[in-house]
Motif scaffolding. Sequence first.
Motif, PDB file in Angstrom:
ATOM      1  N   ARG A   6       0.834  -1.204   0.000  1.00  0.00           N
ATOM      2  CA  ARG A   6       0.000   0.000   0.000  1.00  0.00           C
ATOM      3  C   ARG A   6       0.870   1.256   0.000  1.00  0.00           C
ATOM      4  O   ARG A   6       0.561   2.240  -0.666  1.00  0.00           O
ATOM      5  CB  ARG A   6      -0.932  -0.005   1.214  1.00  0.00           C
ATOM      6  N   VAL A   7       1.960   1.227   0.737  1.00  0.00           N
ATOM      7  CA  VAL A   7       2.872   2.367   0.740  1.00  0.00           C
ATOM      8  C   VAL A   7       3.421   2.609  -0.660  1.00  0.00           C
ATOM      9  O   VAL A   7       3.482   3.750  -1.139  1.00  0.00           O
ATOM     10  CB  VAL A   7       4.038   2.123   1.737  1.00  0.00           C
ATOM     11  N   THR A   8       3.801   1.528  -1.343  1.00  0.00           N
ATOM     12  CA  THR A   8       4.321   1.660  -2.707  1.00  0.00           C
ATOM     13  C   THR A   8       3.283   2.268  -3.641  1.00  0.00           C
ATOM     14  O   THR A   8       3.591   3.161  -4.445  1.00  0.00           O
ATOM     15  CB  THR A   8       4.767   0.289  -3.234  1.00  0.00           C
ATOM     16  N   ALA A   9       2.043   1.778  -3.512  1.00  0.00           N
ATOM     17  CA  ALA A   9       0.973   2.305  -4.370  1.00  0.00           C
ATOM     18  C   ALA A   9       0.712   3.783  -4.088  1.00  0.00           C
ATOM     19  O   ALA A   9       0.515   4.584  -5.017  1.00  0.00           O
ATOM     20  CB  ALA A   9      -0.300   1.485  -4.161  1.00  0.00           C
ATOM     21  N   LEU A  10       0.720   4.154  -2.844  1.00  0.00           N
ATOM     22  CA  LEU A  10       0.472   5.553  -2.487  1.00  0.00           C
ATOM     23  C   LEU A  10       1.634   6.450  -2.901  1.00  0.00           C
ATOM     24  O   LEU A  10       1.438   7.626  -3.233  1.00  0.00           O
ATOM     25  CB  LEU A  10       0.218   5.663  -0.984  1.00  0.00           C
TER      26      LEU A  10
END
Length: 354
Positions: A101-105
Motif C-alpha cells: 500500500r505504501v508503494t501504491a500511495l
Amino acid sequence: MPETVSKKKSLNLKWIIVLAVVLAAAFFGYQYWQAMKTALPKGIASGNGRIEAKLVDAVAKDALRVKEILVDEGDLVQPGQVLVRLDTATFDSQLNEAKLRVTALQEKVASANFAVVRQKSLLENAQLEFDRTRKLVDQNALSQQEFDARNTSLQTNTAALAEADAALRTAKQEVEVAQANVATIQTHIDDATLKSPVTGRVLYRLAEPGEMLAAGGKALTVVNLEDVYMEIYLPSEQAAGLKVGAEARLTVDYAPGRAAAGYVTFVSPEAQFTPKQVETKSERDKLMFRVKIQAPQELVSGYIERVKTGVRGVGYVKVKESAVWPNWLQNLVQPAAKKQTSEPVNPAPAVKAN
C-alpha cells in the motif's frame, strides 16, 4: 563400718556437686565469651533477612502462539539476549500488505506531483496571456471580451493549481499514514521476540512451544541479578537515625565468618507493622521499619554464576557514622575480578543462596 561407707558416699556426692558447678560455670562462661565475640558495638544495628532480587517477566504483548523458547530454568541470561520467539505469520502478512500500500500511495504522490508541475506550467502560460491581453486592451488593440476570457482562464488555472496542491498534500499524508501502519505492524513483530532486559537467571519457564499466549501472558520469569539486596526490619529507635547511603554489611547463615560490604538504599518512611495499641515504651519499640541493603553490583557480577536468592542471613547497618565495624565483620568478600591468584576463588557467601 557403716559410718565409713556413709562418709565415702557423702564425699563422693560433694565432688560430684563441685564438678557439676565447674562444668556449668565453664559452659556458661564459654557461651558468654562467644556472645561477646559477636556483640555489636554501639552505633551498629542488625536484623534478620534473606538475599532477594527483583523478578522480571518475559510477557507477550499480543495474543500469539509460542514458536520457540531458547532458554531453560536455571540458565543465566544477559541484557538483549533472545529468550522466546512468538509466531508472527499473521503480522508478516499484514506487513507485506501494508508495504504494498505504501508503494501504491507513493506512485499516487508521484502522479499528483506531476499534475502540480503541469498545472503550474498552464498557470504561467495563462498569466502571460492575461498580461499580454491587458496591454493590448489598454492600447485599444483588443476587445474587452477577449480580456475577460483571458482573465477567466487565469482564475481557472489558479484554482486548478490549488486543487492539485491539495491533492498532492493528501497523497503525501496517505503515504505517511501507510508508513506509520507499517511501523506499527513492525513493532508488533519486534515485540514478538522476547528479550531479556537485565542480567539474570531464569526462575520459571511458564510456557512451551505451540502454546497460545494471551496478550500480557507470561512466558518466563527471570531473577534480576543486577539488583540483589537484603531487607531487614529495625525498631523505630534505630531506624530514626539511619540514613540512605549508610555503610552496611551482609552475611549468610551458612558462612557467618564472611561478610559483604553493602549500603543502605531505602529506609521506610512509615512503620511496616504496628501493635493495635501503642501506650507504653515497650510497645513503641515494636514499631518496625523496613530497611533495604544493596549488594554492590561489582561484587555480584564477580560471582554471577553462583548468586542465588532466598538464603537466610543477617544485615548490619551503621546507625552512627562514627561507629567502627567489629573484626568479624571486616573479613570482606572481594570482587572476583580483583583476585589475581591461581587458586580457586572462594565463593561469595554474602550473596549466594540455595
